[in-house]
Design an enzyme around this catalytic site. Sequence first.
Site, PDB file in Angstrom:
ATOM      1  CE  LYS A 190     -59.329  -2.050  21.141  1.00 26.51           C
ATOM      2  NZ  LYS A 190     -58.551  -1.098  21.798  1.00 26.51           N
ATOM      3  CE  LYS A 195     -51.603  -0.001  16.761  1.00 20.34           C
ATOM      4  NZ  LYS A 195     -51.733   1.240  16.530  1.00 20.34           N
ATOM      5  CE  LYS A 245     -46.533  -1.262  24.681  1.00 20.74           C
ATOM      6  NZ  LYS A 245     -46.193   0.243  24.111  1.00 20.74           N
TER       7      LYS A 245
END
Length: 333
Positions: free
Chosen positions: A197, A200, A115
């Site tokens: 994977k 979103k 992040k």
Amino acid sequence: MLGEQKICFSGVQPSGNLTIGNYLGAIRNFSTFSEAYKCFYCVVDEHAITVRQTPADLRRRTYETLALYMACGLDPEKNTLYVQSHVPAHAELSWILNCYTMFGELSRMTQFKDKSSKHADNVNAGLFTYPVLMASDILLYQTDVVPVGIDQKQHVELCRNIAERFNQVFPDTFTVPEPIIPQNGKKIMSLADPTKKMSKSDENQNAIVYILDDRDTIIRKFRRAVTDSDTVVRFAEGKDGINNLMTIYSCFTGKDMEEIEREFAGRGYGDFKLAVGEVTADALAPVQARYRELLADKAGLEAQMKKGAEEAAYYARKTLSKVQKKLGFVQIR
Ligand code: TRP
């Protein structure tokens, strides 16, 4: 433990739209825990602000997330459903646990490294101490089990370390929790690149099926799903795309791989993809209808939030007072 009952806790961020990967891998299973555990499911709005949020969006998504969880089968009578910022004990315990967490430990968290490179212009202290707030969420309820995706396993392990460290100084303070990671078969892959994977945050919208996608969109996305140059519907090494579609079909119908192979023997990929789209749309239709109903009743959701927060605060206070007392904070009434 709470008396005889074991405790289950999980948190969900009110950000982004949830996918069928979230649904099949996690949310749908949440309700099965309420049989065996006392469950707390928390919408973690305080975690969400570690990256910049538009206030109106954060507010809307907090309602939406709660509604979606209820629509997915979490019964508020059987589970404590609430919003993190409504229970101040989370932030209070978090400060305390910050003082029992090492800089070096937090520096090793892979999510922090990811992040902070993604949001390089905003590497704030909250992003760094995010796992401490998460540990507080979990430890406040004397949690036994934490159902999470594999990406959160490291954070739960850190939480265990913090709990053990604190217990060493102040015995019998916290239950040391176990992560529960959903096992094989439930990992749903991207429709555009079935080696990755389904996420979103993927930029390619055709890669993702959202829980709230309408029927036509769902069917269109499955029709475009990447497969292979073979023509037989079978589960096999190297057939990532078909394997993924079979997994999804299996999750929604309860059929196993052999049954699915038999059902589609002699039929092409086109037929199969349409069938996957249809069972997905059929399964999601009642969830979507219930979601819309819940979301239309804002006052109802707020009443739910209030009830959940009161329930959660009762348990959270007990742990927080115990911790404060052990630390030597003066108790006044
Ligand atoms: N960090 C989790 C995630 O992003 C959300 C979360 C916050 C959580 N607190 C938690 C999950 C406590 C489990 C337990 O998915």
